[in-house]
Design a protein around this motif. Structure first.
Motif: not given
Lengths: 264, 344
Positions: A88-92, A154-158, A177-180
């Protein structure tokens, strides 16, 4: 609910009956005093419960299924969380292809997967090992956990994660503390799904289990072929009760709605 | 936050349980046991009650029972040559021939299994001693004696069914059932061994057959619930049903006899030689009588004496027919394919 049109209510009732009827029939049959699986059940008795609850050929596999379900779920989560975050977060490179590959076990009939695993794992000396059985189940459950996590993540913005990083939190701290906490609904929903899938799975367990690791669906299957008594209905009822109790505990402890629906 | 800690604690616990399970499950198989196979339920109970104690008493080695089906076990043995998870395997007649051909089984002998000397040739020689059957079942007819008369011969039975004498209240084993091809072979024998005639006859009875059954359980359910009056079925399973207070049901093997089902017991290649002792227990007087009492199937050891009530139920050895499996093994896939095309 009051505002629902009649046809809508009838439709909902039909769906509920369609889904619940088989379960109710199984539970009904389990309490019969007859020697046969008949519906409506004749007489009332707890004899079939007494038989299965004191019979090692059901109770040992039930415990094995539970342990395998927990192990498969934990392993699937450990594998799926980093995969979801990366995708979701990286350019793969070739992201779609990687995603399709990771979800590919979904498209494979499990009996084919089981047969290939039986011969493949045997080459590494894992054909008769519990690890082989776990690998088989994780292949089946990972795509479900991953798919659920991807949807939620994917529904959560960075932005929130970025804010944490900007304020000096390291990667691990941000994750913990944030993502999980944010992906928790996906984690729990996927985890429950994975556990139930593993708990119910028969094809892989049929070919990869041994006398020490026989699971409940496998022992039910072999029992059903040659035995006509309602014992299988009784043990299935026990299985249903276990799942319902687990869900109730989750609901009591956390509130299932709160867990599986993203917070607004 | 509290809820989150609760979730984390649960997750950690799950992971811990998972890890400890893995550690516990990954232990090497204990050398003090052998693994034998049995169909589920009453078959496994019989092994635990009648064969295992004899073996454990003799050797001090524990018996573990793996339940399932012939083909599952065969696949497990095939996948793990030299490291088989099974020591003594029970196979269907055809799977046993196939397994022996592929070199997966050890050859038995009277030196290794002394009780083999008392087993008639029909139950081991066609398998070249790579397997021996400890019991046999005969295919006959269980019928509702309140509404139909005892069928006298297979030919008569087939003609009567085709003429609608029993109405649409008949169940017959499917050609795709494990012993379906054997029963087809037996029907053909009634008409000079011609398999084409056997298929014609099966087509003739089809309109009156409620179900060509594929598992013994669905067959018995049809009969017990009164959906069929005539069920072509195994003698032992039929008597187990009749003896549970179902006096209205009767069983008989029409002339000239019934095709047999065997449970071929074999020692898997590379298994500990102590496994031969287990097969000797299966064939011993104690094993044979005990298994017959549990399963209502006669044993194959010709020197064993049975209680009278049991003997009265047994289909005598001269009335059972063992199909020449080694001759028909290559034709069976073709029969099954034909069954699928023409009968379904």
């Amino acid at each position: 609910m009051n505002s629902l049109p009649l046809w809508h209510r009838l439709f909902v009732a039909a769906v509920v009956i369609f889904l619940a009827a088989p379960v109710l029939i199984i539970v009904g049959v389990a309490f019969t005093s007859a020697e046969f699986v008949t519906f409506p059940p004749r007489g009332f008795s707890l004899r079939w419960f007494e038989k299965v609850l004191t019979d090692a050929q059901f109770m040992v596999p039930l415990w094995n299924s539970f342990l395998l379900g927990v192990a498969s779920t934990a392993t699937s989560i450990v594998l799926a969380v980093p995969a979801a975050i990366t995708l979701v977060r990286n350019q793969v490179p070739m992201k779609d292809a990687v995603l399709a590959f990771m979800l590919s076990p979904l498209s494979l009939p499990t009996i084919i997967l089981a047969t290939s695993l039986l011969f493949f794992l045997a080459r590494f000396g894992l054909g008769t090992s519990p690890v082989g059985l776990l690998i088989g189940h994780v292949i089946i459950t990972v795509p479900y956990v991953l798919r659920t996590l991807l949807g939620v993540y994917a529904g959560i913005g960075p932005e929130t994660e970025e804010a944490a990083r900007t304020l000096g939190a390291g990667r691990w701290r941000t994750f913990w503390h944030v993502t999980l906490p944010m992906i928790r609904p996906g984690l729990l929903a996927g985890g429950i799904l994975a556990f139930l899938l593993s708990f119910d799975e028969v094809a892989v367990a049929l070919l990869l289990s041994t006398t020490d690791t026989t699971t409940l669906p496998v022992s039910l299957l072999s029992y059903l072929v040659y035995n006509y008594d309602p014992a299988v209905a009784a043990i299935s009822t026990v299985q249903i009760v276990i799942v319902v109790v687990l869900l109730l505990i989750l609901e009591r402890c956390f509130g299932v709605n709160h867990l599986v629906l993203p917070s607004k | 936050m509290k809820r989150f800690s609760c979730a984390l604690a649960a997750l950690n616990a799950a992971a811990l349980i998972g890890a400890s399970t893995l550690a516990a499950m990954a232990e090497e198989p204990k050398p003090e046991k052998i693994v034998v196979t049995a169909y589920g339920g009453i078959w496994a109970e019989s092994v635990a009650k009648n064969y295992a104690p004899c073996f454990e008493k003799k050797t001090g080695v524990r018996v573990e029972i793996l339940t399932g089906e012939s083909s599952d076990w065969l696949n497990k043995v095939k996948a793990n040559p030299g490291n088989s998870p099974i020591d003594v395997i029970t196979l269907s007649e055809l799977d046993s021939l196939r397994a022996a051909k592929e070199g997966l089984l050890e050859q038995l002998s009277v030196e290794k299994v002394p009780n083999l000397a008392s087993i008639p040739d029909a139950f081991h020689k066609p398998w070249d001693d790579y397997g021996v059957s400890g019991n046999y079942g005969a295919m006959g007819v269980m019928y509702n004696s309140q509404s139909v008369a005892e069928p006298q011969s297979w030919k008569q039975l087939i003609d009567d069914i085709a003429a609608g004498k029993y109405g649409e209240k008949v169940a017959w084993p499917s050609g795709t059932y494990t012993w379906g091809p054997s029963q087809l072979w037996w029907v053909a024998q009634q008409y000079g061994g011609d398999i084409d005639v056997a298929f014609e006859k099966m087509k003739a009875i089809k309109p009156y057959v409620v179900k060509f059954w594929t598992t013994p359980v669905e067959a018995l359910n049809l009969f017990a619930t009164g959906e069929v009056d005539v069920l072509v079925y195994w003698d032992g399973r039929a008597f187990a049903f009749i003896n549970k207070g179902n006096d209205w049901a009767k069983f008989s093997v029409p002339e000239p006899g019934g095709v047999v089902s065997l449970v071929m017991q074999s020692v898997v290649k590379g298994a500990n030689p102590i496994a031969y002792e287990y097969i000797d227990c299966v064939l011993s007087e104690e094993g044979q009588v005990g298994n017959s009492q549990t399963m209502r199937y006669p044993g194959t050891n010709s020197t064993v004496t049975y209680p009278d009530d049991l003997r009265a139920e047994f289909t005598p050895m001269e009335k059972v027919k063992v199909p020449p499996y080694s001759e028909i093994i290559d034709r069976i896939p073709e029969w099954i394919e034909r069954w699928n095309k023409e009968m379904q």
